[in-house]
Structures are given as C-alpha cells and as structure tokens.
Design an enzyme around this catalytic site. Structure first.
Site, PDB file in Angstrom:
ATOM      1  N   ASP A 181       0.814  -1.218   0.000  1.00 30.99           N
ATOM      2  CA  ASP A 181       0.000   0.000   0.000  1.00 30.99           C
ATOM      3  C   ASP A 181       0.852   1.275   0.000  1.00 30.99           C
ATOM      4  OD1 ASP A 181      -2.234  -1.656   0.081  1.00 30.99           O
ATOM      5  OD2 ASP A 181      -2.222  -1.700   2.272  1.00 30.99           O
TER       6      ASP A 181
ATOM      7  N   LYS B 185       1.849   1.967  -5.095  1.00 27.29           N
ATOM      8  CA  LYS B 185       2.437   1.402  -6.326  1.00 27.29           C
ATOM      9  C   LYS B 185       1.534   1.664  -7.528  1.00 27.29           C
ATOM     10  CE  LYS B 185       2.504  -2.577  -4.282  1.00 27.29           C
ATOM     11  NZ  LYS B 185       2.157  -2.214  -2.898  1.00 27.29           N
TER      12      LYS B 185
ATOM     13  N   GLY C 221      -4.507  -4.519  -3.722  1.00 26.24           N
ATOM     14  CA  GLY C 221      -5.479  -3.491  -4.090  1.00 26.24           C
ATOM     15  C   GLY C 221      -4.713  -2.256  -4.494  1.00 26.24           C
TER      16      GLY C 221
ATOM     17  N   THR D  70      -4.803   1.426  -6.191  1.00 24.00           N
ATOM     18  CA  THR D  70      -5.753   2.492  -6.502  1.00 24.00           C
ATOM     19  C   THR D  70      -5.134   3.497  -7.465  1.00 24.00           C
ATOM     20  OG1 THR D  70      -6.557   2.253  -4.260  1.00 24.00           O
ATOM     21  CG2 THR D  70      -7.293   4.210  -5.465  1.00 24.00           C
TER      22      THR D  70
ATOM     23  N   THR E 286      -5.623 -11.759   3.857  1.00 25.63           N
ATOM     24  CA  THR E 286      -6.780 -11.138   3.215  1.00 25.63           C
ATOM     25  C   THR E 286      -7.893 -12.167   3.003  1.00 25.63           C
ATOM     26  OG1 THR E 286      -5.838 -11.590   1.049  1.00 25.63           O
ATOM     27  CG2 THR E 286      -5.343  -9.439   2.012  1.00 25.63           C
TER      28      THR E 286
ATOM     29  N   GLN F 130       2.065  -6.105  -3.061  1.00 26.67           N
ATOM     30  CA  GLN F 130       2.575  -6.162  -1.683  1.00 26.67           C
ATOM     31  C   GLN F 130       3.873  -5.338  -1.543  1.00 26.67           C
ATOM     32  OE1 GLN F 130       1.588  -9.614  -3.068  1.00 26.67           O
ATOM     33  NE2 GLN F 130      -0.358  -8.726  -2.559  1.00 26.67           N
TER      34      GLN F 130
ATOM     35  N   THR G 151       3.320 -12.533   3.071  1.00 31.44           N
ATOM     36  CA  THR G 151       2.495 -13.158   2.055  1.00 31.44           C
ATOM     37  C   THR G 151       3.271 -14.349   1.481  1.00 31.44           C
ATOM     38  OG1 THR G 151       1.034 -12.755   0.174  1.00 31.44           O
ATOM     39  CG2 THR G 151       3.203 -11.687   0.092  1.00 31.44           C
TER      40      THR G 151
ATOM     41  N   GLY H 147     -11.091  -3.824   3.701  1.00 28.97           N
ATOM     42  CA  GLY H 147     -11.748  -2.759   4.461  1.00 28.97           C
ATOM     43  C   GLY H 147     -11.235  -2.637   5.895  1.00 28.97           C
TER      44      GLY H 147
ATOM     45  N   ARG I 174      -5.745   0.156   8.435  1.00 27.03           N
ATOM     46  CA  ARG I 174      -4.308  -0.119   8.369  1.00 27.03           C
ATOM     47  C   ARG I 174      -3.645   0.393   9.649  1.00 27.03           C
ATOM     48  NH1 ARG I 174      -3.925   2.289   2.218  1.00 27.03           N
ATOM     49  NH2 ARG I 174      -4.704   0.449   1.139  1.00 27.03           N
TER      50      ARG I 174
ATOM     51  N   ASP J 166       2.141  14.739   1.423  1.00 25.89           N
ATOM     52  CA  ASP J 166       1.093  15.710   1.802  1.00 25.89           C
ATOM     53  C   ASP J 166       0.377  15.345   3.098  1.00 25.89           C
ATOM     54  OD1 ASP J 166       0.267  13.588  -0.112  1.00 25.89           O
ATOM     55  OD2 ASP J 166      -1.760  14.303   0.318  1.00 25.89           O
TER      56      ASP J 166
HETATM   57  P1  GDP Z   1      -0.687   0.181  -3.552  1.00 27.45           P
HETATM   58  O1  GDP Z   1      -1.309  -1.066  -3.057  1.00 27.45           O
HETATM   59  O2  GDP Z   1       0.771   0.256  -3.274  1.00 27.45           O
HETATM   60  O3  GDP Z   1      -0.993   0.465  -4.997  1.00 27.45           O
HETATM   61  O4  GDP Z   1      -1.341   1.379  -2.717  1.00 27.45           O
HETATM   62  P2  GDP Z   1      -2.911   1.568  -2.428  1.00 27.45           P
HETATM   63  O5  GDP Z   1      -3.562   1.994  -3.683  1.00 27.45           O
HETATM   64  O6  GDP Z   1      -3.468   0.374  -1.723  1.00 27.45           O
HETATM   65  O7  GDP Z   1      -2.885   2.715  -1.360  1.00 27.45           O
HETATM   66  C1  GDP Z   1      -2.370   3.981  -1.637  1.00 27.45           C
HETATM   67  C2  GDP Z   1      -3.504   5.027  -1.516  1.00 27.45           C
HETATM   68  O8  GDP Z   1      -2.950   6.302  -1.417  1.00 27.45           O
HETATM   69  C3  GDP Z   1      -4.423   5.067  -2.712  1.00 27.45           C
HETATM   70  O9  GDP Z   1      -5.713   5.377  -2.284  1.00 27.45           O
HETATM   71  C4  GDP Z   1      -3.838   6.200  -3.572  1.00 27.45           C
HETATM   72  O10 GDP Z   1      -4.821   6.850  -4.365  1.00 27.45           O
HETATM   73  C5  GDP Z   1      -3.366   7.132  -2.500  1.00 27.45           C
HETATM   74  N1  GDP Z   1      -2.170   7.936  -2.839  1.00 27.45           N
HETATM   75  C6  GDP Z   1      -1.080   7.577  -3.571  1.00 27.45           C
HETATM   76  N2  GDP Z   1      -0.164   8.574  -3.556  1.00 27.45           N
HETATM   77  C7  GDP Z   1      -0.687   9.559  -2.799  1.00 27.45           C
HETATM   78  C8  GDP Z   1      -0.198  10.836  -2.363  1.00 27.45           C
HETATM   79  O11 GDP Z   1       0.905  11.246  -2.655  1.00 27.45           O
HETATM   80  N3  GDP Z   1      -1.035  11.558  -1.561  1.00 27.45           N
HETATM   81  C9  GDP Z   1      -2.270  11.133  -1.184  1.00 27.45           C
HETATM   82  N4  GDP Z   1      -3.002  11.925  -0.405  1.00 27.45           N
HETATM   83  N5  GDP Z   1      -2.748   9.942  -1.570  1.00 27.45           N
HETATM   84  C10 GDP Z   1      -1.965   9.159  -2.342  1.00 27.45           C
HETATM   85  P1  IMO Z   2      -0.900  -4.267  -2.123  1.00 25.53           P
HETATM   86  O1  IMO Z   2      -0.436  -4.853  -3.439  1.00 25.53           O
HETATM   87  C1  IMO Z   2      -1.005  -4.653   2.249  1.00 25.53           C
HETATM   88  C2  IMO Z   2      -0.896  -8.745   3.866  1.00 25.53           C
HETATM   89  C3  IMO Z   2      -2.104  -9.222   4.635  1.00 25.53           C
HETATM   90  C4  IMO Z   2      -1.430 -10.138   5.638  1.00 25.53           C
HETATM   91  C5  IMO Z   2      -0.321 -10.787   4.806  1.00 25.53           C
HETATM   92  C6  IMO Z   2      -0.661 -12.162   4.254  1.00 25.53           C
HETATM   93  O2  IMO Z   2      -2.201  -3.555  -2.214  1.00 25.53           O
HETATM   94  O3  IMO Z   2       0.192  -3.487  -1.485  1.00 25.53           O
HETATM   95  P2  IMO Z   2      -2.214 -12.901   2.225  1.00 25.53           P
HETATM   96  O4  IMO Z   2      -3.681 -12.690   1.985  1.00 25.53           O
HETATM   97  O5  IMO Z   2      -1.331 -12.310   1.190  1.00 25.53           O
HETATM   98  O6  IMO Z   2      -1.872 -14.338   2.516  1.00 25.53           O
HETATM   99  O7  IMO Z   2      -1.931 -12.111   3.614  1.00 25.53           O
HETATM  100  O8  IMO Z   2      -0.068  -9.886   3.741  1.00 25.53           O
HETATM  101  N1  IMO Z   2      -1.161  -8.229   2.496  1.00 25.53           N
HETATM  102  C7  IMO Z   2      -1.150  -6.931   2.159  1.00 25.53           C
HETATM  103  N2  IMO Z   2      -1.000  -5.823   2.913  1.00 25.53           N
HETATM  104  N3  IMO Z   2      -1.137  -4.523   0.912  1.00 25.53           N
HETATM  105  C8  IMO Z   2      -1.260  -5.633   0.143  1.00 25.53           C
HETATM  106  O9  IMO Z   2      -1.233  -5.587  -1.212  1.00 25.53           O
HETATM  107  C9  IMO Z   2      -1.317  -6.904   0.764  1.00 25.53           C
HETATM  108  N4  IMO Z   2      -1.457  -8.168   0.307  1.00 25.53           N
HETATM  109  C10 IMO Z   2      -1.342  -8.959   1.376  1.00 25.53           C
HETATM  110  O10 IMO Z   2      -2.772  -8.162   5.254  1.00 25.53           O
HETATM  111  O11 IMO Z   2      -0.812  -9.387   6.648  1.00 25.53           O
HETATM  112 MG    MG Z   3      -2.854  -1.676  -1.836  1.00 28.54          MG
END
Ligand code: GDP
Ligand code: IMO
Ligand code: MG
Length: 435
Positions: A13, A16, A40, A42, A128, A222, A237, A300, A303, A331
């Site tokens: 998260d 990426k 996930g 975004t 998850t 991840q 994971t 949901g 974090r 930010d």
């Molecule tokens: P990923 O799994 O690494 O792709 O990250 P996620 O999408 O799960 O979580 C990152 C969240 O932060 C998403 O809702 C993005 O839209 C948001 N995001 C990414 N970069 C920024 C930033 O620089 N500022 C803010 N406020 N939100 C960001």
């Molecule tokens: P993105 O790509 C954050 C975490 C789970 C748990 C551990 C093992 O959005 O960054 P799993 O279901 O993979 O066997 O769970 O890994 N986990 C993540 N945490 N972002 C993810 O993906 C994750 N994918 C798995 O919460 O701790």
């Molecule tokens: Mg994510």
C-alpha cells in the site's frame, strides 16, 4: 535493457498503483509478476477512482499491453468481475494477456485460508482471506491447477480429483463441508471459456517486446517486508514481491532489468498481524489514518500506522537493488509536528542498525528515533522541490540519506499530476509508444 521494476519497499500500500500509472505513459507493456487478488492498487484520475486487484494498472492506457505473469495466482472470479467492471466503465480489456502458466485460486483455497485463520485465533497472520497461501502451497506441492488447465475438462477432472480428497479432509477437521469434483470441474470449465481469449505464453510476449526495444514495466504487489523470504516470517504473504520476483514471475532475466524504482510512503502502514516496531497507537496515528484514508482496499480493515522506519528501508534498497525511489503521500504529513524517523533499534540492550532476519528479535525491537520539525502548510499544489516548505525538504533529504539512492519523484496527492519530478530521468521514448 529497457525493463523497469516497480517494487514496494514497506508493507504494501505504498502507492504502487499511482507510481505505475505515472510511469506507464512512457511504456508499451505493464506486467504483474506475483501475488493475487490480495492486492489493491488504486489509481485516481480526476473524479474517477479505479481499484485494481489483478489487472496491471497500465490497463487504463489504451496503448499498453497488460500482462498477468506466470508468478501470479489468479482467482478467475475476481478477474472476470474486474474485466466486467473495466468494460462497464469504458476501459477495454482486449489487450490483457494472462499467462497460461499462472496458477488458479480455487474455492477450496479460499475456504482453507479462512478456516485456518479462524483456527489460529490470536496467532492468525491476518491474511486477506483470498486463498493466496494455500494456492501457492499447492503450486509448490505440484498439486496446483494452471490457467491452461481450465481449457480441458479431462485435465481439470484429473487434477481436481487428485487434490480434493486431502482438502476435504482438512476442511472437515475445521468444520467446513466438502467440495465436489464435478461441480468444481463445471465451474472451472466455465472460467476457461470466458478467459480463453486472454491466455497466452506471456514470457515470449515480454521477451518479444524487449527484443523490439520497447519499454516494459514490471509491477509488484505487496511490499518487501511482506516478502516470503525477506519479510518477518510467518507474518508475510506467500510470494516474492522483491525485484527478483519480477524475473521468476515475469519471465525476464536479471540482466534485462534496467532500473528498479522503489516505492514508499512518507510514513508507514501495515495491514494484518506481525511485528511493527514503529507502530503508533495515539492521536497522531488517527490523524494520519484519517487524512491518508488508510483503510485496506481489499478487506476494508483499518491499516496500522507508524513512523517512517529507515532500518528496513536500508534492507529493502539492498535486496531489491533499488536504483531510485518514489516517495508518496508526503502531503499527509502536513500539520504533524514533530516528525520522527526510526534510525536504529534497541534489541536486548544493543543498538542494531540492520534489519534482523529473526522475527523473534524484531518483536523485541524498540525504535530509536531522530526528530524533525514538521510543517503546517498544505502541499498538494507544489510541483517543484524548491517550493516545498523547508522542513519538508529536510525530511525528504533525511530519508534519502538513509536510502543511499536518489528520491527522484515525490507525490503530494493521489492524482497523476500531483507529482514532483525531481532529478527524474524520464525513460527514453521507445518504439511502440505513442509520442
Ligand atoms: P498500492 O497497493 O501500493 O498500490 O497502494 P494503495 O492503492 O493500496 O494505497 C495507496 C492510496 O494512497 C491510494 O488510495 C492512492 O490513491 C493514494 N495515494 C497515492 N499517492 C498519494 C499521495 O501522494 N497523496 C495522497 N493523499 N494519496 C496518495
Ligand atoms: P498491495 O499490493 C497490504 C498482507 C495481509 C497479511 C499478509 C498475508 O495492495 O500493497 P495474504 O492474503 O497475502 O496471505 O496475507 O499480507 N497483504 C497486504 N497488505 N497490501 C497488500 O497488497 C497486501 N497483500 C497482502 O494483510 O498481513
Ligand atoms: Mg494496496
């Protein structure tokens, strides 16, 4: 050697999805190389928000071929739903190619994952619940189904019949009813019919693109600290998010990687159980969680929030051979004063500066912090480093010093345009990419 790997440097998260989207404009192909629908990602475009679990973030660009590589575990139900969602929103999925060798997450994998977590109770990993561990387990145990198997009912029947008796026994011991071979064959054959046109020998697709001199982006899911080998086992994971995973799971060799862009955010978060030395449990965390909307995309769940930790950062830079960094969500720290960066741990009375491979040692680690003055101004509209508040610049420089590689991109908001390009060497324009 025009391949770039995008890898998370923390616990996932890190943003990426935004990073891939930002870089994808200059690329011909985006490849997901590991993980499954536990991810996930975004991507925000104006009023539109796309949450992608399996399809590489590049799908939003019509000129990009999106590849789900052999290292991914695919839940066809999620993939089909994602294709339907994208199509309904006017995004073509015609150019999404799925490796014939990628493994399939079956309903019994999901059931096993969830039942096992329930059985573990307080010791649960906090997965998850998507069946990721059991699917990778079967892959290693040579009991898995691959995407190509979905196209042949006889093969499906044989492979499911081989795997299922053990699954049903274990599920039964945890109070879950059995699955039936023929129903699973029907279900899986239906997935095959729907997905057949997307199946491909993706290794050769990627190799051909590289041979043509096109730029290929490999998108990790991840993050390094959730890596099966390099994270805090067993709270990890079941795949290799590290850059090496891009080779095994994307179909390229190590010498074909041109650049490794590490993605991290300006603080840290973690979803699920496991040691987290810099975790914050106070009002500062609540403020960051609220402003940063730190809620798991897939489950949901809230974090967990913590200060930036430079100890695993140094480790992540090393094991991924990170060449440059994108720092996201700066930010969100406006108004947090003071700010802390963990520079070392104290473990059993000793100062430790290197990430411990022992999960037990990590759970006894107390963070040693360096404090930094914060800033109060919102920075969403800033587009050059020089326009950032001085204290924000100082904070970024401190992180960069620990990383030992340049922070070339700083993100100050979720949208593609909310990005500071700092000493960023744009990838050369290459054939196959519209000017
Ligand atoms: P990923 O799994 O690494 O792709 O990250 P996620 O999408 O799960 O979580 C990152 C969240 O932060 C998403 O809702 C993005 O839209 C948001 N995001 C990414 N970069 C920024 C930033 O620089 N500022 C803010 N406020 N939100 C960001
Ligand atoms: P993105 O790509 C954050 C975490 C789970 C748990 C551990 C093992 O959005 O960054 P799993 O279901 O993979 O066997 O769970 O890994 N986990 C993540 N945490 N972002 C993810 O993906 C994750 N994918 C798995 O919460 O701790
Ligand atoms: Mg994510």
């Amino acid at each position: 050697m025009p391949a770039t790997v995008i890898v998370g440097l923390q616990w996932g998260d890190e943003g990426k999805g935004k990073t891939t989207d930002f870089l994808a404009e200059q690329t011909a192909m985006v490849v997901r190389y590991q993980g499954g629908d536990n991810a996930g990602h975004t991507v925000v475009r104006g009023d539109e928000v796309f949450k992608l679990q399996l399809t590489p973030s590049g799908v939003l660009y019509p000129h990009i071929t999106s590849v789900i590589g052999n290292g991914v575990v695919v839940n066809p139900v999620t993939l089909i739903a994602e294709f339907d969602m994208l199509t309904a929103r006017g995004i073509s999925t015609d150019r999404v190619r799925v490796s014939r060798s990628a493994h399939v997450i079956m309903p019994y994998h999901v059931a096993l994952d969830q039942a096992n977590e329930t059985r573990l109770g307080g010791a649960k990993v906090g997965t998850t619940g998507r069946g990721i561990g059991p699917a990778y387990g079967d892959r290693a145990w040579r009991l898995g189904l691959r995407m190509e198997d979905l196209l042949d009912r006889a093969v499906l029947r044989e492979r499911i019949a081989r795997a299922l008796p053990d699954k049903n026994l274990v599920l039964g011991s945890m109070g879950v009813g059995p699955f039936d071979v023929e129903s699973l064959v029907d279900l899986a054959a239906g997935w095959g019919e729907r997905l057949e046109e997307h199946l491909d020998d993706t290794t050769w697709l990627v190799q051909a693109a590289l041979a043509r001199g096109e730029h290929v982006l490999l998108e990790g899911a991840q993050g390094t600290l959730l890596d099966l080998d390099h994270g805090s086992y067993p709270f990890v994971t079941s795949s290799n998010p590290v850059a090496g995973g891009a080779c095994t799971g994307g179909g390229i060799g190590p010498l074909q990687v041109d650049e490794v862009i590490g993605v991290m955010k300006a603080y840290s978060t973690r979803v699920g159980s496991g040691p987290y030395p810099t975790e914050l449990l106070d009002g500062v965390a609540a403020g960051i969680a609220e402003r940063g909307r730190e809620v798991g995309t897939v489950t949901g769940r809230a974090r967990r929030i913590g200060w930036f930790d430079a100890v695993p950062l140094r480790y992540a830079v090393a094991v991924n051979s990170v060449s440059s960094i994108m720092l996201n969500k700066l930010d969100i720290l406006s108004g947090v004063d003071p700010l802390c960066i963990c520079v070392a741990y104290e473990i059993d009375g000793r100062r430790v500066e290197t990430w411990p491979s022992s999960g037990a040692a990590l759970s006894r680690a107390t963070p040693i912090y360096e404090q930094f003055p914060g800033w109060t101004e919102p920075i969403h509209a800033v587009r050059s480093l020089g326009d950032l508040p001085e204290h924000a610049r100082r904070y970024v420089s401190a992180i960069e010093e620990h990383a030992g590689v340049p922070i070339v991109l700083v993100s100050v908001g979720p949208e593609r345009t909310q990005t500071i390009e700092r000493a960023f060497r744009p990838m050369r324009r290459r054939p196959g990419i519209p000017a």
